[in-house]
Design an enzyme around this catalytic site. Structure first.
Site, PDB file in Angstrom:
ATOM      1  CB  SER A  68      -0.984   0.199   1.219  1.00 14.89           C
ATOM      2  OG  SER A  68      -2.124  -1.006   1.058  1.00 14.89           O
ATOM      3  CE  LYS A  71      -3.879   0.742  -1.063  1.00 18.46           C
ATOM      4  NZ  LYS A  71      -4.597   0.091   0.112  1.00 18.46           N
ATOM      5  CE1 TYR A 196      -4.186  -0.925  -4.943  1.00 18.50           C
ATOM      6  CE2 TYR A 196      -4.650  -3.363  -5.051  1.00 18.50           C
ATOM      7  CZ  TYR A 196      -4.339  -2.219  -4.310  1.00 18.50           C
ATOM      8  OH  TYR A 196      -4.488  -2.343  -2.954  1.00 18.50           O
ATOM      9  CE1 TYR A 248      -5.008   1.642   4.097  1.00 17.52           C
ATOM     10  CE2 TYR A 248      -3.012   0.602   5.155  1.00 17.52           C
ATOM     11  CZ  TYR A 248      -3.863   1.107   4.194  1.00 17.52           C
ATOM     12  OH  TYR A 248      -3.170   0.803   2.897  1.00 17.52           O
ATOM     13  CB  VAL A 266      -0.042  -6.143   3.947  1.00 14.88           C
ATOM     14  CG1 VAL A 266      -1.119  -5.383   4.467  1.00 14.88           C
ATOM     15  CG2 VAL A 266      -0.006  -6.233   2.510  1.00 14.88           C
TER      16      VAL A 266
HETATM   17  O1  DON Z   1      -4.489  -4.802  -2.195  1.00 12.93           O
HETATM   18  C1  DON Z   1      -3.997  -5.369  -1.133  1.00 12.93           C
HETATM   19  O2  DON Z   1      -4.570  -6.015  -0.180  1.00 12.93           O
HETATM   20  C2  DON Z   1      -2.439  -5.259  -1.043  1.00 12.93           C
HETATM   21  N1  DON Z   1      -1.777  -5.025  -2.252  1.00 12.93           N
HETATM   22  C3  DON Z   1      -2.108  -4.032  -0.280  1.00 12.93           C
HETATM   23  C4  DON Z   1      -2.816  -3.695   0.929  1.00 12.93           C
HETATM   24  C5  DON Z   1      -1.914  -3.140   1.960  1.00 12.93           C
HETATM   25  O3  DON Z   1      -0.695  -2.874   1.968  1.00 12.93           O
HETATM   26  C6  DON Z   1      -2.557  -2.728   3.300  1.00 12.93           C
HETATM   27  N2  DON Z   1      -1.595  -1.641   4.088  1.00 12.93           N
HETATM   28  N3  DON Z   1      -1.174  -1.783   5.274  1.00 12.93           N
END
Ligand code: DON
Length: 312
Positions: A68, A71, A196, A248, A266
């Site tokens: 994330s 993003k 994405y 978040y 993550v």
């Molecule tokens: O879309 C997803 O679930 C992952 N590629 C990214 C989520 C993420 O990193 C949330 N952050 N803490």
């Protein structure tokens, strides 16, 4: 404040040592199967100053996928392509208090756009706004911008993690199709998700993300070359959204205890930008239930206290 190199190195070493016990808490992400092979004992930190100096400790060379944190990059690229006003006519600026992959607001609240560009729904929309002839051109734009703002031309995607997420990313597909059905998302869903998934699997180390954070701290100018890559205004907006939405549904607590604009992923990374001071990149793959690195947050908390980094 001029940071003394010897003191900084000593401080970062002790931050790693003091917070190592927290690597035992939480769990590495496993909903993207390949992320479950991360070593929870890894812990790294890097600081990039606005003079371009770098200090690091621990496993700062270990690579991890941005997830994330990417993003923030697609948000900047979309703003460069479409302009701030256009981007925020399609994605909001409000925190949610829900998880990063939550779908509930899209249906329950009477709102014609995802709440913000840091949740998955919002990031999928910002990816759809990046201009290019085809998927590959759009992703290459994200990748080359990432290479530029890290000063690291070797950054690439981790093919295994990319395929692992692509093969299991049904929740993101659900979000994207729901938004397409409601007219929030335009374009081909598979193509948008391809950009994405690829951006999430870009592989970096603590130094790379500390450099991006230093550019943001320096109001859009690369500290090591003096080149402006985004406007002061775009940099200000990105940092503000990092404060309100970057962690978040833990963004409030993070603001109180650490007080630095930050974005987590993550993969275990957290990119933290201290305006007019420095960029910080931390990495520890064991996560709390919100998807944020536990030891990473603890290290930032200690550093914030020691160097008085809170913006509040
Ligand atoms: O879309 C997803 O679930 C992952 N590629 C990214 C989520 C993420 O990193 C949330 N952050 N803490």
């Amino acid at each position: 404040m001029i940071l003394d190199g010897v003191i900084m190195r000593g401080l970062l070493e002790s931050v790693i040592e003091n917070n190592m016990p927290y690597t035992k808490d939480g769990k590495v992400a496993s909903y993207i199967p390949l992320l479950s092979s991360a070593n929870p004992d890894h812990l790294g930190i890097c600081v990039t100053t606005l003079e371009g100096k770098e200090y690091s400790a621990g496993d700062c060379e270990v690579k991890f996928t941005m997830q994330s944190i990417s993003k923030v990059i697609s948000l900047m690229v979309a703003m460069l392509d479409k302009g701030t006003k256009n981007v925020f006519s399609r994605v909001g600026m409000e925190p949610t208090g829900d998880g990063f992959n939550s779908i509930v607001n899209l249906e329950v609240r009477n709102y014609n756009k995802p709440f913000n560009p840091m949740i998955n729904a919002g990031a999928i929309v910002t990816c759809s706004l990046i201009e290019g002839e085809n998927v590959e051109e759009k992703f290459q734009k994200v990748l080359s911008f990432t290479r530029k703002i890290t000063g690291n031309d070797s950054i690439d995607i981790n093919q295994g993690v990319y395929l692992s997420e692509k093969n299991t990313g049904d929740r993101n597909r659900a979000l994207a199709y729901f938004m397409k059905g409601n007219g929030i998302l335009q374009g081909n869903v598979d193509d948008v998700l391809e950009v994405y998934f690829k951006q999430c699997s870009m592989e970096v180390c603590c130094r790379d993300i500390s450099r991006i954070a230093a550019m943001l701290a320096n109001d859009g100018v690369l500290p090591w070359s003096g080149e402006r890559v985004i406007s002061r205004e775009v940099s200000r907006i990105v940092k503000t959204i990092m404060v309100t939405c970057g962690m978040y549904d833990e963004s409030g607590e993070f603001a109180v205890h650490i007080g630095i604009p930050a974005k987590s992923g993550v993969g275990g990374g957290i990119m933290a930008s201290v305006p007019k001071r420095m960029g910080i990149g931390v990495f520890g793959p064991s996560l709390d239930e919100k998807g944020n690195s536990i030891a990473g947050i603890k290290m930032l908390q200690e550093l914030s206290k020691e160097l008085d980094l809170s913006i509040f």
